[in-house]
Design a protein around this motif. Sequence first.
Motif, PDB file in Angstrom:
ATOM      1  N   LEU A  17       0.782  -1.236   0.000  1.00 38.60           N
ATOM      2  CA  LEU A  17       0.000   0.000   0.000  1.00 38.60           C
ATOM      3  C   LEU A  17       0.817   1.291   0.000  1.00 38.60           C
ATOM      4  O   LEU A  17       0.501   2.185  -0.781  1.00 38.60           O
ATOM      5  CB  LEU A  17      -0.966   0.004   1.195  1.00 38.60           C
ATOM      6  N   PRO A  18       1.843   1.453   0.809  1.00 42.82           N
ATOM      7  CA  PRO A  18       2.517   2.761   0.796  1.00 42.82           C
ATOM      8  C   PRO A  18       3.087   3.160  -0.574  1.00 42.82           C
ATOM      9  O   PRO A  18       3.227   4.343  -0.854  1.00 42.82           O
ATOM     10  CB  PRO A  18       3.650   2.601   1.812  1.00 42.82           C
ATOM     11  N   TRP A  19       3.408   2.194  -1.408  1.00 46.04           N
ATOM     12  CA  TRP A  19       4.009   2.481  -2.720  1.00 46.04           C
ATOM     13  C   TRP A  19       3.190   1.887  -3.861  1.00 46.04           C
ATOM     14  O   TRP A  19       3.648   1.810  -4.985  1.00 46.04           O
ATOM     15  CB  TRP A  19       5.426   1.892  -2.790  1.00 46.04           C
ATOM     16  N   GLN A  20       1.974   1.478  -3.582  1.00 46.99           N
ATOM     17  CA  GLN A  20       1.166   0.747  -4.559  1.00 46.99           C
ATOM     18  C   GLN A  20       0.928   1.558  -5.824  1.00 46.99           C
ATOM     19  O   GLN A  20       0.699   2.762  -5.786  1.00 46.99           O
ATOM     20  CB  GLN A  20      -0.169   0.350  -3.944  1.00 46.99           C
ATOM     21  N   ARG A  21       1.006   0.863  -6.952  1.00 46.73           N
ATOM     22  CA  ARG A  21       0.683   1.436  -8.252  1.00 46.73           C
ATOM     23  C   ARG A  21      -0.133   0.389  -9.008  1.00 46.73           C
ATOM     24  O   ARG A  21      -0.200  -0.758  -8.587  1.00 46.73           O
ATOM     25  CB  ARG A  21       1.946   1.845  -9.001  1.00 46.73           C
ATOM     26  N   PRO A  22      -0.750   0.739 -10.116  1.00 48.00           N
ATOM     27  CA  PRO A  22      -1.543  -0.242 -10.860  1.00 48.00           C
ATOM     28  C   PRO A  22      -0.694  -1.473 -11.213  1.00 48.00           C
ATOM     29  O   PRO A  22       0.459  -1.352 -11.641  1.00 48.00           O
ATOM     30  CB  PRO A  22      -1.964   0.513 -12.118  1.00 48.00           C
ATOM     31  N   PHE A  23      -1.266  -2.654 -11.013  1.00 47.77           N
ATOM     32  CA  PHE A  23      -0.509  -3.886 -11.237  1.00 47.77           C
ATOM     33  C   PHE A  23       0.005  -4.004 -12.670  1.00 47.77           C
ATOM     34  O   PHE A  23       1.119  -4.461 -12.894  1.00 47.77           O
ATOM     35  CB  PHE A  23      -1.339  -5.120 -10.859  1.00 47.77           C
ATOM     36  N   GLY A  24      -0.797  -3.614 -13.646  1.00 50.65           N
ATOM     37  CA  GLY A  24      -0.340  -3.676 -15.035  1.00 50.65           C
ATOM     38  C   GLY A  24       0.902  -2.838 -15.259  1.00 50.65           C
ATOM     39  O   GLY A  24       1.840  -3.260 -15.945  1.00 50.65           O
ATOM     40  N   MET A  26       3.081  -1.974 -12.896  1.00 50.00           N
ATOM     41  CA  MET A  26       4.174  -2.586 -12.149  1.00 50.00           C
ATOM     42  C   MET A  26       4.781  -3.758 -12.922  1.00 50.00           C
ATOM     43  O   MET A  26       6.003  -3.853 -13.062  1.00 50.00           O
ATOM     44  CB  MET A  26       3.664  -3.069 -10.788  1.00 50.00           C
ATOM     45  N   TYR A  27       3.942  -4.645 -13.448  1.00 46.38           N
ATOM     46  CA  TYR A  27       4.450  -5.796 -14.209  1.00 46.38           C
ATOM     47  C   TYR A  27       5.204  -5.335 -15.457  1.00 46.38           C
ATOM     48  O   TYR A  27       6.257  -5.870 -15.787  1.00 46.38           O
ATOM     49  CB  TYR A  27       3.311  -6.735 -14.595  1.00 46.38           C
ATOM     50  N   ALA A  28       4.693  -4.336 -16.154  1.00 46.67           N
ATOM     51  CA  ALA A  28       5.363  -3.827 -17.356  1.00 46.67           C
ATOM     52  C   ALA A  28       6.732  -3.247 -17.009  1.00 46.67           C
ATOM     53  O   ALA A  28       7.716  -3.490 -17.720  1.00 46.67           O
ATOM     54  CB  ALA A  28       4.492  -2.774 -18.042  1.00 46.67           C
ATOM     55  N   GLU A  29       6.804  -2.509 -15.907  1.00 45.60           N
ATOM     56  CA  GLU A  29       8.085  -1.930 -15.485  1.00 45.60           C
ATOM     57  C   GLU A  29       9.088  -3.022 -15.120  1.00 45.60           C
ATOM     58  O   GLU A  29      10.270  -2.924 -15.465  1.00 45.60           O
ATOM     59  CB  GLU A  29       7.870  -0.993 -14.295  1.00 45.60           C
ATOM     60  N   TYR A  30       8.639  -4.056 -14.426  1.00 51.36           N
ATOM     61  CA  TYR A  30       9.552  -5.142 -14.064  1.00 51.36           C
ATOM     62  C   TYR A  30      10.029  -5.908 -15.294  1.00 51.36           C
ATOM     63  O   TYR A  30      11.187  -6.297 -15.370  1.00 51.36           O
ATOM     64  CB  TYR A  30       8.904  -6.093 -13.061  1.00 51.36           C
ATOM     65  N   LEU A  31       9.150  -6.128 -16.256  1.00 53.98           N
ATOM     66  CA  LEU A  31       9.578  -6.803 -17.487  1.00 53.98           C
ATOM     67  C   LEU A  31      10.602  -5.954 -18.240  1.00 53.98           C
ATOM     68  O   LEU A  31      11.602  -6.484 -18.738  1.00 53.98           O
ATOM     69  CB  LEU A  31       8.378  -7.121 -18.371  1.00 53.98           C
ATOM     70  N   ASP A  32      10.386  -4.652 -18.294  1.00 59.59           N
ATOM     71  CA  ASP A  32      11.383  -3.759 -18.909  1.00 59.59           C
ATOM     72  C   ASP A  32      12.708  -3.848 -18.151  1.00 59.59           C
ATOM     73  O   ASP A  32      13.778  -3.854 -18.754  1.00 59.59           O
ATOM     74  CB  ASP A  32      10.892  -2.311 -18.916  1.00 59.59           C
ATOM     75  N   GLN A  33      12.616  -3.916 -16.837  1.00 60.88           N
ATOM     76  CA  GLN A  33      13.819  -4.014 -16.012  1.00 60.88           C
ATOM     77  C   GLN A  33      14.576  -5.311 -16.295  1.00 60.88           C
ATOM     78  O   GLN A  33      15.814  -5.315 -16.356  1.00 60.88           O
ATOM     79  CB  GLN A  33      13.411  -3.943 -14.539  1.00 60.88           C
ATOM     80  N   MET A  34      13.870  -6.405 -16.495  1.00 62.96           N
ATOM     81  CA  MET A  34      14.508  -7.689 -16.801  1.00 62.96           C
ATOM     82  C   MET A  34      15.255  -7.626 -18.136  1.00 62.96           C
ATOM     83  O   MET A  34      16.369  -8.131 -18.259  1.00 62.96           O
ATOM     84  CB  MET A  34      13.470  -8.804 -16.838  1.00 62.96           C
ATOM     85  N   VAL A  35      14.643  -6.999 -19.120  1.00 58.34           N
ATOM     86  CA  VAL A  35      15.285  -6.848 -20.433  1.00 58.34           C
ATOM     87  C   VAL A  35      16.555  -6.023 -20.293  1.00 58.34           C
ATOM     88  O   VAL A  35      17.612  -6.374 -20.834  1.00 58.34           O
ATOM     89  CB  VAL A  35      14.307  -6.206 -21.451  1.00 58.34           C
ATOM     90  N   GLU A  36      16.485  -4.933 -19.563  1.00 54.20           N
ATOM     91  CA  GLU A  36      17.654  -4.080 -19.357  1.00 54.20           C
ATOM     92  C   GLU A  36      18.736  -4.814 -18.558  1.00 54.20           C
ATOM     93  O   GLU A  36      19.925  -4.702 -18.859  1.00 54.20           O
ATOM     94  CB  GLU A  36      17.256  -2.784 -18.643  1.00 54.20           C
ATOM     95  N   ALA A  37      18.332  -5.587 -17.560  1.00 51.70           N
ATOM     96  CA  ALA A  37      19.302  -6.350 -16.770  1.00 51.70           C
ATOM     97  C   ALA A  37      20.038  -7.359 -17.641  1.00 51.70           C
ATOM     98  O   ALA A  37      21.251  -7.536 -17.505  1.00 51.70           O
ATOM     99  CB  ALA A  37      18.590  -7.055 -15.618  1.00 51.70           C
ATOM    100  N   GLU A  38      19.329  -8.002 -18.553  1.00 49.25           N
ATOM    101  CA  GLU A  38      19.983  -8.936 -19.467  1.00 49.25           C
ATOM    102  C   GLU A  38      21.012  -8.202 -20.330  1.00 49.25           C
ATOM    103  O   GLU A  38      22.126  -8.682 -20.521  1.00 49.25           O
ATOM    104  CB  GLU A  38      18.955  -9.644 -20.353  1.00 49.25           C
ATOM    105  N   ARG A  39      20.654  -7.026 -20.810  1.00 52.87           N
ATOM    106  CA  ARG A  39      21.580  -6.232 -21.614  1.00 52.87           C
ATOM    107  C   ARG A  39      22.837  -5.876 -20.814  1.00 52.87           C
ATOM    108  O   ARG A  39      23.940  -5.824 -21.351  1.00 52.87           O
ATOM    109  CB  ARG A  39      20.891  -4.959 -22.105  1.00 52.87           C
ATOM    110  N   LEU A  40      22.667  -5.684 -19.511  1.00 47.14           N
ATOM    111  CA  LEU A  40      23.787  -5.322 -18.643  1.00 47.14           C
ATOM    112  C   LEU A  40      24.603  -6.531 -18.185  1.00 47.14           C
ATOM    113  O   LEU A  40      25.597  -6.366 -17.495  1.00 47.14           O
ATOM    114  CB  LEU A  40      23.271  -4.556 -17.421  1.00 47.14           C
ATOM    115  N   GLY A  41      24.170  -7.739 -18.550  1.00 49.68           N
ATOM    116  CA  GLY A  41      24.949  -8.924 -18.222  1.00 49.68           C
ATOM    117  C   GLY A  41      24.384  -9.831 -17.148  1.00 49.68           C
ATOM    118  O   GLY A  41      25.004 -10.836 -16.797  1.00 49.68           O
ATOM    119  N   TYR A  42      23.226  -9.501 -16.625  1.00 49.97           N
ATOM    120  CA  TYR A  42      22.601 -10.406 -15.661  1.00 49.97           C
ATOM    121  C   TYR A  42      22.192 -11.683 -16.393  1.00 49.97           C
ATOM    122  O   TYR A  42      21.775 -11.639 -17.543  1.00 49.97           O
ATOM    123  CB  TYR A  42      21.391  -9.745 -15.004  1.00 49.97           C
TER     124      TYR A  42
END
Length: 81
Positions: A17-24, A26-42
């Motif tokens: 709740l203190p940081w809640q945002r729409p789930f759609g 949040m999921y889109a941001e995390y998927l973008d983050q995963m793509v960027e992490a792969e580019r960075l070598g994760y």
Amino acid sequence: MTHLPSFGLWYDFRNPLPWQRPFGQMYAEYLDQMVEAERLGYRSVWLSEHHFCEDGYTPSPLPIASPTGQRTKEMRIGTNI
């Protein structure tokens, strides 16, 4: 032969709740983050599972693993269940 450490990410998709945002969003941001992490070598993404949590803790990681696999090229996808 030199063995380099590999790094991965761990997601539980909590949306408290203190940081809640729409789930759609949040999921889109995390998927973008995963793509960027792969580019960075994760090398891996780990998805955890827990049931009946009000903050949205992932009740089933497999529906998230699918778009993760579609968006990344070589990222290993695992579950922490």
